[in-house]
Design a protein around this motif. Structure first.
Motif, PDB file in Angstrom:
ATOM      1  N   UNK A   1       0.304  -1.195  -0.521  1.00  0.00           N
ATOM      2  CA  UNK A   1       0.053   0.247  -0.104  1.00  0.00           C
ATOM      3  C   UNK A   1       0.605   1.082   0.127  1.00  0.00           C
ATOM      4  N   UNK A   2       1.881   1.149  -0.549  1.00  0.00           N
ATOM      5  CA  UNK A   2       2.906   2.455  -0.816  1.00  0.00           C
ATOM      6  C   UNK A   2       1.962   3.697  -1.564  1.00  0.00           C
ATOM      7  N   UNK A   3       1.103   3.136  -2.131  1.00  0.00           N
ATOM      8  CA  UNK A   3       0.171   3.805  -3.396  1.00  0.00           C
ATOM      9  C   UNK A   3      -0.921   4.816  -2.343  1.00  0.00           C
ATOM     10  N   UNK A   4      -0.545   4.847  -1.726  1.00  0.00           N
ATOM     11  CA  UNK A   4      -1.573   5.907  -0.340  1.00  0.00           C
ATOM     12  C   UNK A   4      -0.598   7.433  -0.175  1.00  0.00           C
TER      13      UNK A   4
ATOM     14  N   UNK B   1      11.055   4.679   6.468  1.00  0.00           N
ATOM     15  CA  UNK B   1       9.924   4.035   7.510  1.00  0.00           C
ATOM     16  C   UNK B   1       8.189   3.600   7.543  1.00  0.00           C
ATOM     17  N   UNK B   2       7.947   4.304   6.425  1.00  0.00           N
ATOM     18  CA  UNK B   2       6.474   3.712   5.915  1.00  0.00           C
ATOM     19  C   UNK B   2       6.133   2.432   5.708  1.00  0.00           C
ATOM     20  N   UNK B   3       7.453   1.533   5.010  1.00  0.00           N
ATOM     21  CA  UNK B   3       7.993   0.680   4.569  1.00  0.00           C
ATOM     22  C   UNK B   3       7.789  -0.694   6.371  1.00  0.00           C
TER      23      UNK B   3
ATOM     24  N   UNK C   1      11.961  -0.223  13.272  1.00  0.00           N
ATOM     25  CA  UNK C   1      11.164  -0.984  13.143  1.00  0.00           C
ATOM     26  C   UNK C   1      10.376  -2.058  14.404  1.00  0.00           C
ATOM     27  N   UNK C   2      11.438  -2.652  14.917  1.00  0.00           N
ATOM     28  CA  UNK C   2      11.373  -3.434  15.908  1.00  0.00           C
ATOM     29  C   UNK C   2       9.867  -2.213  16.602  1.00  0.00           C
TER      30      UNK C   2
ATOM     31  N   UNK D   1       7.358  -6.504   4.087  1.00  0.00           N
ATOM     32  CA  UNK D   1       8.399  -5.789   4.436  1.00  0.00           C
ATOM     33  C   UNK D   1       9.330  -5.348   2.475  1.00  0.00           C
ATOM     34  N   UNK D   2       9.405  -4.371   2.368  1.00  0.00           N
ATOM     35  CA  UNK D   2      10.116  -3.400   1.172  1.00  0.00           C
ATOM     36  C   UNK D   2      11.391  -2.869   1.431  1.00  0.00           C
ATOM     37  N   UNK D   3      12.170  -3.275   0.611  1.00  0.00           N
ATOM     38  CA  UNK D   3      13.509  -3.089  -0.056  1.00  0.00           C
ATOM     39  C   UNK D   3      13.489  -2.155  -0.902  1.00  0.00           C
ATOM     40  N   UNK D   4      14.007  -1.128  -1.122  1.00  0.00           N
ATOM     41  CA  UNK D   4      14.125  -0.261  -2.479  1.00  0.00           C
ATOM     42  C   UNK D   4      15.427   0.059  -3.076  1.00  0.00           C
TER      43      UNK D   4
END
Lengths: 248, 296
Positions: free
Chosen positions: A52-55, B182-184, A108-109, A88-91
C-alpha cells in the motif's frame, strides 16, 4: 484458503492514466518471484501496491484485490501499518535512516512493539551476513557503510520484523557486481523463510534468483511461469524479444 | 571569442569575487575593531570584573555604576521566552506545511508567513504597547504590561517567519526515500515525522532556530517599545526589563561624546556581539553533529 500473496483483477490509475490493467497473479509461498519488463510497464507500481505504498500518492486510484492470508489488504478498516509489518520492502536505492546501524534495525522493532534487544538486532544482522562486518561499529552512522552493506542493512531492517513477504524493488541496480552477488546469495538463503517478490531489469539476475518469473508489458501481465520456461521457451513473441534484448 | 580573452575574463571574475569575499571579512573585522578600540577606553576606567559582575546599571547617577548583569539577564530572558514560544510553534507549523497541508493550503500559507517578516519592527512594538501590554496588565493585575513577557511574545512573532521558512525548507528537502523506508516498516505519518524526518532535518532546523535566536537577541526597536526599560535586576517574566540593544539605542543619543558612559556602550555592544557569536557557534556545533549521519 491459501497463504499466498495474490491479486485479483487489480487495476490502478494515476490520475486518468490506467497503469495496471486487470492483474491476476499469484506468488508461491517461500519462493522467489521476479517481475520483469521494460521501463514503464508497471512492475514497480505493482510491487508497491502490495504494501500500500500508493496510499501516499494523492491521485492514485486502486480497484480489485490484493490478498494475503485470504485477507484483502485494501479492505476498509484494515490496519495499513499491520500490512506493512507483514509485507516488508527493500527499495531501489539503499535508504538507511540517518541514525546508527543499531538504531536502523531497532526502529521498526520498536514501532511494532517487538523486542529490540541487542540479541534480536544481532540475529537480524547475522541473517544478512552483515554482523561480522559491523559488529564493532553498531553505534556508527549507517550512512558510512558501503552501498552493498547499506542495502543489506535495509534487508536486515525488513527481516527483523519477521514478515511473510519481502518486496524488493531493483535492490541491486545501484550496486557493483560483487555487492550484487552477495545480495543474490542472500536472497537464496532468505527464501527458505520468506516469500520474495523482486523487480529486476537484469535478465541474468532473474534467471539466477527467481523460481517464477512474470513478464509485464504496458500495464498487463503478458506471460508468467517457471523462470526456466519463461527464458527457454517463451510463448509470446514480445516476451521472446524482451528477454533476448531486442527492446527494453 | 578569442581564447586569450576568455582567460582574461576568467581571471578578472576570479579576482573580483575574491575581493568581495575579503571585503565582507574586512567589514566584520573593522566593526569588531571599532567596538574593541572604544571599549578599551572604558576598561581603562572600570575594572572588567566590576563591569561583568555588577548588578546595577546606572551611568547617570552621582556615582555612576556600570554593571552589565541586569542587561545580560534582560536580553537573555526576553530571548529565551521568545524561543520557548517560537520553537514549538515554528517547527510545528513547518511540519504541518511540509507534511500535512494540501498543495493549495501550502501555496497560501507560505507567502503569508513570509509576509509576516515584512512587518517593520516598530509596528510590532506598537502592537506591544496598545494591544499586548494592556492585555497582560488586565490578566495579571499589574499596573502596566510593558515587561519581559510582552517582549518575548513580540519577538516570538518576529522570529517565527525565519524559523518556519527555513525549517520547512529543511524538512521538505529530506529525500522521500527516508519516509518510504519508515512507512514500509509500519510507521504512520506522525511516527515518521517525529522519529525520521525531523531528526534528519535537524541541521536545517537548528540553523533556523539559531537565526531566529539571533534576531531575538539583536532586535532593538520592538523590545525598546514593549519592555518598559527599567534598569532594575529582573526577577521574572513580569518584570520590566532593559535589554542590551535597547540600552544602546536609548542612551547613545543622549550621552556626551567620549565619556566613560559613551565608551561603556561600546563595551556592552561587544558583550552582545559575543552572545550572538556563541549562539551561532552552538548552532554550528549541533549542525555538524547531525550532519555526520548524512551521506557525504
Amino acid at each position: 484458503m491459501t497463504n499466498n500473496l495474490y491479486t485479483k483483477d487489480l487495476n490502478i490509475w494515476f490520475g486518468s492514466k490506467h497503469v495496471l490493467k486487470g492483474i491476476d497473479i499469484e506468488f508461491p509461498e517461500k519462493k522467489v518471484t521476479a517481475l520483469i519488463g521494460p521501463s514503464g510497464c508497471g512492475k514497480s507500481t505493482l510491487l508497491r501496491s502490495f504494501n500500500r505504498m500508493h496510499d501516499l500518492v494523492p491521485d492514485a486510484r486502486i480497484e480489485g484485490m490484493v490478498s494475503i492470508d485470504g485477507q484483502n489488504i485494501y479492505q476498509k478498516g484494515i490496519s495499513v501499518t499491520d500490512i506493512r509489518k507483514r509485507i516488508g520492502m527493500v527499495f531501489q536505492k539503499a535508504n538507511p535512516f540517518p541514525k546508527s546501524i543499531q538504531e536502523n534495525i531497532a526502529y521498526g522493532l520498536k514501532l511494532n512493539n517487538l523486542d529490540a534487544s541487542p540479541a534480536v538486532i544481532q540475529k537480524a544482522l547475522e541473517e544478512v551476513y552483515l554482523w561480522d562486518e559491523v559488529k564493532d561499529d553498531l553505534k556508527k552512522p549507517a550512512t558510512r557503510l558501503s552501498g552493498g552493506q547499506q542495502q543489506r542493512l535495509c534487508i536486515a531492517r525488513a527481516v527483523a520484523l519477521r514478515p511473510d513477504v519481502i518486496l524488493m524493488d531493483e535492490p541491486c541496480s545501484a550496486l557493483d557486481p560483487i555487492s550484487t552477488l552477495k545480495i543474490e546469495e542472500l536472497i537464496h538463503q532468505l527464501k527458505d523463510q520468506y516469500t520474495i517478490v523482486i523487480v529486476t531489469h537484469n535478465m541474468q539476475q532473474a534467471q539466477r534468483v527467481a523460481d517464477k518469473t512474470i513478464f509485464m508489458y504496458l500495464g498487463e501481465v503478458k506471460e508468467e511461469g517457471a523462470t526456466i520456461d519463461i527464458f527457454n521457451n517463451p510463448q509470446h513473441e514480445i516476451t521472446k524479444n524482451y528477454i533476448n534484448g531486442h527492446f527494453g | 571569442m578569442k581564447y586569450k580573452n576568455r582567460i582574461l575574463i576568467d581571471r578578472v571574475a576570479q579576482h573580483t569575487f575574491k575581493l568581495t569575499g575579503y571585503l565582507v571579512l574586512a567589514l566584520l573585522g573593522g566593526i569588531f575593531g571599532m567596538l574593541l578600540y572604544n571599549a578599551i577606553s572604558f576598561f581603562l576606567e572600570v575594572k572588567p570584573l566590576d563591569f561583568l559582575t555588577g548588578r546595577e546599571w546606572n551611568p547617570t547617577a552621582a556615582t555612576p555604576t556600570y554593571g552589565i548583569l541586569p542587561l545580560i539577564v534582560s536580553t537573555t530572558i526576553v530571548a529565551f521566552g521568545a524561543m520557548v514560544i517560537a520553537i514549538p510553534l515554528g517547527i510545528g507549523t513547518a511540519a504541518y506545511i511540509s507534511e500535512y497541508a494540501s498543495p493549495k493550503v501550502k501555496n497560501i500559507l507560505k507567502p503569508l508567513i513570509e509576509m509576516l517578516a515584512a512587518i517593520p519592527s516598530v509596528v510590532i512594538g506598537f502592537l506591544g504597547i496598545v494591544l499586548v501590554g494592556p492585555k497582560i496588565a488586565e490578566l495579571t493585575d499589574l499596573p502596566n504590561g510593558l515587561n519581559a513577557l510582552n517582549g518575548s511574545l513580540l519577538l516570538a512573532i518576529m522570529a517565527l517567519p525565519t524559523i518556519i521558512t527555513i525549517s520547512e525548507d529543511a524538512i521538505h528537502a529530506i529525500p522521500k526515500t527516508y519516509r518510504e523506508g519508515s512507512y514500509a516498516l509500519g510507521a504512520n505519518k506522525w511516527e515518521t515525522l517525529i522519529k525520521i524526518t525531523i531528526p534528519a532535518a535537524a541541521p536545517g532546523i537548528i540553523a533556523a532556530v539559531m537565526l531566529g535566536l539571533g534576531r531575538a537577541i539583536g532586535e532593538t526597536m520592538t523590545v525598546l517599545m514593549a519592555t518598559g526599560n527599567a534598569a532594575l535586576f529582573p526577577q521574572d517574566f513580569f518584570d520590566s526589563v532593559k535589554t542590551i540593544t535597547a540600552t544602546i539605542a536609548i542612551e547613545m543619543g543622549e550621552v556626551p561624546y567620549q565619556t566613560t558612559h559613551y565608551f561603556a556602550l561600546f563595551a556592552i555592544a561587544i558583550v552582545l556581539f559575543f552572545m550572538t557569536l556563541i549562539a551561532n557557534l552552538v548552532g554550528e556545533y549541533f549542525i555538524n553533529r547531525f550532519r555526520k549521519y548524512h551521506a557525504a
